[in-house]
Design a protein around this motif. Structure first.
Motif, PDB file in Angstrom:
ATOM      1  N   THR A 160       0.834  -1.218   0.000  1.00 51.76           N
ATOM      2  CA  THR A 160       0.000   0.000   0.000  1.00 51.76           C
ATOM      3  C   THR A 160       0.873   1.274   0.000  1.00 51.76           C
ATOM      4  OG1 THR A 160      -1.771  -1.210   1.095  1.00 51.76           O
ATOM      5  CG2 THR A 160      -1.932   1.173   1.136  1.00 51.76           C
ATOM      6  N   ARG A 200       0.080   4.891  12.131  1.00 51.93           N
ATOM      7  CA  ARG A 200       1.452   4.383  12.257  1.00 51.93           C
ATOM      8  C   ARG A 200       1.471   2.856  12.240  1.00 51.93           C
ATOM      9  NH1 ARG A 200       2.643   5.557  18.713  1.00 51.93           N
ATOM     10  NH2 ARG A 200       0.510   5.180  19.396  1.00 51.93           N
ATOM     11  N   SER A 201       0.548   2.252  11.476  1.00 51.21           N
ATOM     12  CA  SER A 201       0.519   0.785  11.456  1.00 51.21           C
ATOM     13  C   SER A 201       1.744   0.257  10.705  1.00 51.21           C
ATOM     14  CB  SER A 201      -0.766   0.281  10.795  1.00 51.21           C
ATOM     15  OG  SER A 201      -0.690   0.458   9.403  1.00 51.21           O
ATOM     16  N   HIS A 220      -0.835   9.857  15.402  1.00 51.60           N
ATOM     17  CA  HIS A 220      -1.483   8.622  15.857  1.00 51.60           C
ATOM     18  C   HIS A 220      -2.527   8.989  16.895  1.00 51.60           C
ATOM     19  CE1 HIS A 220       1.253   9.250  19.151  1.00 51.60           C
ATOM     20  NE2 HIS A 220       2.214   9.387  18.242  1.00 51.60           N
ATOM     21  N   SER A 221      -3.086   7.981  17.556  1.00 57.65           N
ATOM     22  CA  SER A 221      -4.232   8.252  18.440  1.00 57.65           C
ATOM     23  C   SER A 221      -3.858   9.074  19.670  1.00 57.65           C
ATOM     24  CB  SER A 221      -4.885   6.940  18.872  1.00 57.65           C
ATOM     25  OG  SER A 221      -4.003   6.200  19.673  1.00 57.65           O
ATOM     26  N   VAL A 259      -6.055   5.837   8.776  1.00 58.49           N
ATOM     27  CA  VAL A 259      -6.615   5.786  10.126  1.00 58.49           C
ATOM     28  C   VAL A 259      -7.617   4.639  10.302  1.00 58.49           C
ATOM     29  CG1 VAL A 259      -7.660   7.222  11.943  1.00 58.49           C
ATOM     30  CG2 VAL A 259      -6.532   8.320  10.029  1.00 58.49           C
ATOM     31  N   GLY A 260      -8.431   4.415   9.258  1.00 56.34           N
ATOM     32  CA  GLY A 260      -9.476   3.397   9.366  1.00 56.34           C
ATOM     33  C   GLY A 260     -10.733   3.937  10.028  1.00 56.34           C
ATOM     34  N   LYS A 261     -10.961   5.265   9.868  1.00 61.48           N
ATOM     35  CA  LYS A 261     -12.187   5.873  10.411  1.00 61.48           C
ATOM     36  C   LYS A 261     -12.826   6.712   9.301  1.00 61.48           C
ATOM     37  CE  LYS A 261     -10.969   5.875  15.239  1.00 61.48           C
ATOM     38  NZ  LYS A 261     -10.504   6.571  16.417  1.00 61.48           N
ATOM     39  N   ALA A 305      -5.768   6.572   2.082  1.00 66.17           N
ATOM     40  CA  ALA A 305      -5.524   5.117   2.038  1.00 66.17           C
ATOM     41  C   ALA A 305      -6.660   4.360   2.701  1.00 66.17           C
ATOM     42  CB  ALA A 305      -4.204   4.784   2.722  1.00 66.17           C
ATOM     43  N   GLY A 306      -7.553   5.072   3.353  1.00 65.10           N
ATOM     44  CA  GLY A 306      -8.616   4.416   4.112  1.00 65.10           C
ATOM     45  C   GLY A 306      -9.638   3.759   3.213  1.00 65.10           C
ATOM     46  N   TYR A 307     -10.179   2.677   3.699  1.00 65.95           N
ATOM     47  CA  TYR A 307     -11.253   2.013   2.960  1.00 65.95           C
ATOM     48  C   TYR A 307     -12.232   1.459   3.971  1.00 65.95           C
ATOM     49  CZ  TYR A 307     -13.607  -0.472  -0.731  1.00 65.95           C
ATOM     50  OH  TYR A 307     -14.560  -0.915  -1.610  1.00 65.95           O
ATOM     51  N   THR A 355      -2.626  -0.751  -4.946  1.00 65.74           N
ATOM     52  CA  THR A 355      -2.049  -1.673  -3.957  1.00 65.74           C
ATOM     53  C   THR A 355      -2.011  -3.094  -4.540  1.00 65.74           C
ATOM     54  OG1 THR A 355      -2.784  -0.369  -2.083  1.00 65.74           O
ATOM     55  CG2 THR A 355      -2.399  -2.690  -1.667  1.00 65.74           C
TER      56      THR A 355
HETATM   57  P1  NAP Z   1      -4.698   0.236  11.841  1.00 62.64           P
HETATM   58  O1  NAP Z   1      -3.681  -0.822  11.976  1.00 62.64           O
HETATM   59  O2  NAP Z   1      -5.989   0.121  12.583  1.00 62.64           O
HETATM   60  O3  NAP Z   1      -3.996   1.628  12.217  1.00 62.64           O
HETATM   61  C1  NAP Z   1      -4.760   2.796  12.342  1.00 62.64           C
HETATM   62  C2  NAP Z   1      -3.858   3.919  12.797  1.00 62.64           C
HETATM   63  O4  NAP Z   1      -4.656   5.077  12.954  1.00 62.64           O
HETATM   64  C3  NAP Z   1      -3.153   3.648  14.132  1.00 62.64           C
HETATM   65  O5  NAP Z   1      -1.799   3.969  14.044  1.00 62.64           O
HETATM   66  C4  NAP Z   1      -3.890   4.565  15.113  1.00 62.64           C
HETATM   67  O6  NAP Z   1      -3.060   5.089  16.143  1.00 62.64           O
HETATM   68  C5  NAP Z   1      -4.317   5.697  14.188  1.00 62.64           C
HETATM   69  N1  NAP Z   1      -5.472   6.370  14.774  1.00 62.64           N
HETATM   70  C6  NAP Z   1      -6.606   5.830  15.253  1.00 62.64           C
HETATM   71  N2  NAP Z   1      -7.421   6.782  15.746  1.00 62.64           N
HETATM   72  C7  NAP Z   1      -6.772   7.957  15.597  1.00 62.64           C
HETATM   73  C8  NAP Z   1      -7.065   9.297  15.928  1.00 62.64           C
HETATM   74  N3  NAP Z   1      -8.212   9.631  16.552  1.00 62.64           N
HETATM   75  N4  NAP Z   1      -6.167  10.253  15.638  1.00 62.64           N
HETATM   76  C9  NAP Z   1      -5.014   9.945  15.012  1.00 62.64           C
HETATM   77  N5  NAP Z   1      -4.662   8.678  14.678  1.00 62.64           N
HETATM   78  C10 NAP Z   1      -5.546   7.701  14.968  1.00 62.64           C
HETATM   79  O7  NAP Z   1      -5.139   0.436  10.331  1.00 62.64           O
HETATM   80  P2  NAP Z   1      -4.324   0.150   8.953  1.00 62.64           P
HETATM   81  O8  NAP Z   1      -4.234  -1.301   8.724  1.00 62.64           O
HETATM   82  O9  NAP Z   1      -3.104   0.991   8.884  1.00 62.64           O
HETATM   83  O10 NAP Z   1      -5.394   0.725   7.917  1.00 62.64           O
HETATM   84  C11 NAP Z   1      -5.790   2.078   7.912  1.00 62.64           C
HETATM   85  C12 NAP Z   1      -6.850   2.275   6.841  1.00 62.64           C
HETATM   86  O11 NAP Z   1      -6.308   1.935   5.581  1.00 62.64           O
HETATM   87  C13 NAP Z   1      -8.090   1.382   6.977  1.00 62.64           C
HETATM   88  O12 NAP Z   1      -9.216   2.098   6.502  1.00 62.64           O
HETATM   89  C14 NAP Z   1      -7.821   0.221   6.056  1.00 62.64           C
HETATM   90  O13 NAP Z   1      -9.004  -0.387   5.558  1.00 62.64           O
HETATM   91  C15 NAP Z   1      -7.091   0.932   4.950  1.00 62.64           C
HETATM   92  N6  NAP Z   1      -6.200   0.065   4.175  1.00 62.64           N
HETATM   93  C16 NAP Z   1      -6.308   0.172   2.832  1.00 62.64           C
HETATM   94  C17 NAP Z   1      -5.493  -0.590   2.028  1.00 62.64           C
HETATM   95  C18 NAP Z   1      -5.618  -0.437   0.547  1.00 62.64           C
HETATM   96  O14 NAP Z   1      -5.144  -1.275  -0.179  1.00 62.64           O
HETATM   97  N7  NAP Z   1      -6.240   0.634   0.099  1.00 62.64           N
HETATM   98  C19 NAP Z   1      -4.564  -1.473   2.575  1.00 62.64           C
HETATM   99  C20 NAP Z   1      -4.449  -1.532   3.961  1.00 62.64           C
HETATM  100  C21 NAP Z   1      -5.279  -0.755   4.755  1.00 62.64           C
HETATM  101  P3  NAP Z   1      -2.405   4.184  17.309  1.00 62.64           P
HETATM  102  O15 NAP Z   1      -1.213   3.523  16.672  1.00 62.64           O
HETATM  103  O16 NAP Z   1      -2.050   5.143  18.362  1.00 62.64           O
HETATM  104  O17 NAP Z   1      -3.465   3.182  17.702  1.00 62.64           O
END
Ligand code: NAP
Length: 283
Positions: free
Chosen positions: A143, A168-169, A191-192, A211-213, A231-233, A264
């Motif tokens: 990604t 920061r995943s 990050h959160s 973020v995933g929100k 990047a969110g979905y 991706t």
């Molecule tokens: P994840 O592992 O859940 O990580 C989410 C990140 O967002 C964490 O680092 C979290 O912080 C941060 N976060 C959560 N709430 C927050 C807030 N209120 N303020 C600031 N930061 C916050 O998610 P992920 O796997 O990286 O995926 C993120 C998004 O991308 C999702 O929507 C997923 O579906 C999408 N995605 C898309 C693809 C694609 O191919 N398009 C591939 C992968 C993922 P903490 O670390 O402090 O918890």
């Protein structure tokens, strides 16, 4: 304000597929072998099942084969690792994808780290991350790599720009931040627990939302002329940026769907082709 540029990942992926078809055919002609991507899916998460099907379809479109391994929700970390090791040894497999996320009872990182680096086409092994960060030869996390390819294709300048990554995943936020740093951006990772997120985002020339929100990033946080990478979905084909309202302020954006997602998959397929080429010494 000018109409923003749509960073169309879907069309870009289609055009790259034409080149991949040629490369796959060359591998077939020279070696009588069809490149194979093995995908492991643990459990029945509906979104993951859809993603794995989309990846299998993309393999077909370029002439590759895919091998789908389904494991039950109750599989253990050891069982998943054993399956990965089998695929590492299998000469007919050129790339291995463990569909993220796995059930929470499984140690995902341990599984990722058991993927042989030469077959880590999704770029999830910690050593792959380290090598990419240090700018050594490696596959790249799919990604983040897709985001870099989109920005390069559309000639969006990165060097010297302020980039704010939200998230920061290990598979998205962290690696994309390192890739941006390696392209000489000034990078802030949020990050959160980040305080004053809005004020930080307001500084950005490029925002990467991971973020995933749904619609988390608000229009009023955005600096005029900013480039928005979503990047969110989320359910209902919704990204992490409130793009309907932010569209008037940005200079370019990735749509959801049709932006980062298709690229991706394309990067995953391209790195599997590359893995097969490397194995057979085809340059
Ligand atoms: P994840 O592992 O859940 O990580 C989410 C990140 O967002 C964490 O680092 C979290 O912080 C941060 N976060 C959560 N709430 C927050 C807030 N209120 N303020 C600031 N930061 C916050 O998610 P992920 O796997 O990286 O995926 C993120 C998004 O991308 C999702 O929507 C997923 O579906 C999408 N995605 C898309 C693809 C694609 O191919 N398009 C591939 C992968 C993922 P903490 O670390 O402090 O918890």
């Amino acid at each position: 304000m000018k109409t923003p540029l749509i960073l169309d990942g879907k069309t870009l992926a289609k055009s790259i597929e034409e080149d991949l078809k040629v490369r796959v055919q060359r591998i077939k002609d020279k070696t009588n072998t069809t490149p194979v991507l093995a995908t492991i899916i643990v459990g029945n998460d509906i979104a993951s099942v859809t993603y794995v099907r989309m990846k299998g379809n993309a393999c077909k479109r370029v002439g590759m084969d895919s091998l789908k391994i389904e494991m039950s929700e109750g599989a253990s970390t050891e069982e998943v690792i054993e399956k990965i090791k089998e695929l590492n040894r299998d000469d007919n497999v050129h790339g291995i994808l463990l569909q993220h996320p796995v059930p929470s009872s499984i140690d995902e990182m341990a599984c990722f780290n058991s993927i042989d680096l030469s077959k880590d086409v999704d770029g999830v092994n910690t050593s792959t991350f380290g090598r990419m960060t240090m700018q050594l030869n490696s596959f790249k996390c799919a990604t983040p790599y897709s985001i870099m390819k989109i920005l390069k294709h559309y000639d969006i300048q990165i060097e010297g720009k302020e980039v704010v990554v939200i998230g920061r995943s290990p598979i998205l936020g962290k690696p994309v931040a390192m890739m941006m740093l390696n392209e000489n951006a000034t990078v802030t990772i949020c990050h959160s627990k980040t305080k004053n997120l809005k004020d930080i985002v307001k500084r950005a020339d490029i925002v990467i939302a991971a973020v995933g929100k749904p619609k988390f990033v608000q229009a009023e946080w955005i600096k005029d002329g900013c480039v928005l990478i979503d990047a969110g979905y989320n359910a209902g084909n919704v990204g992490d940026i409130d793009i309907e309202n932010a569209i008037e302020k940005c200079s370019a954006y990735t749509p959801v769907p049709g932006g980062v997602g298709p690229m991706t998959i394309n990067c995953l397929i391209a790195q599997t082709v590359e893995s097969a080429e490397k194995k057979f010494g085809i340059v």
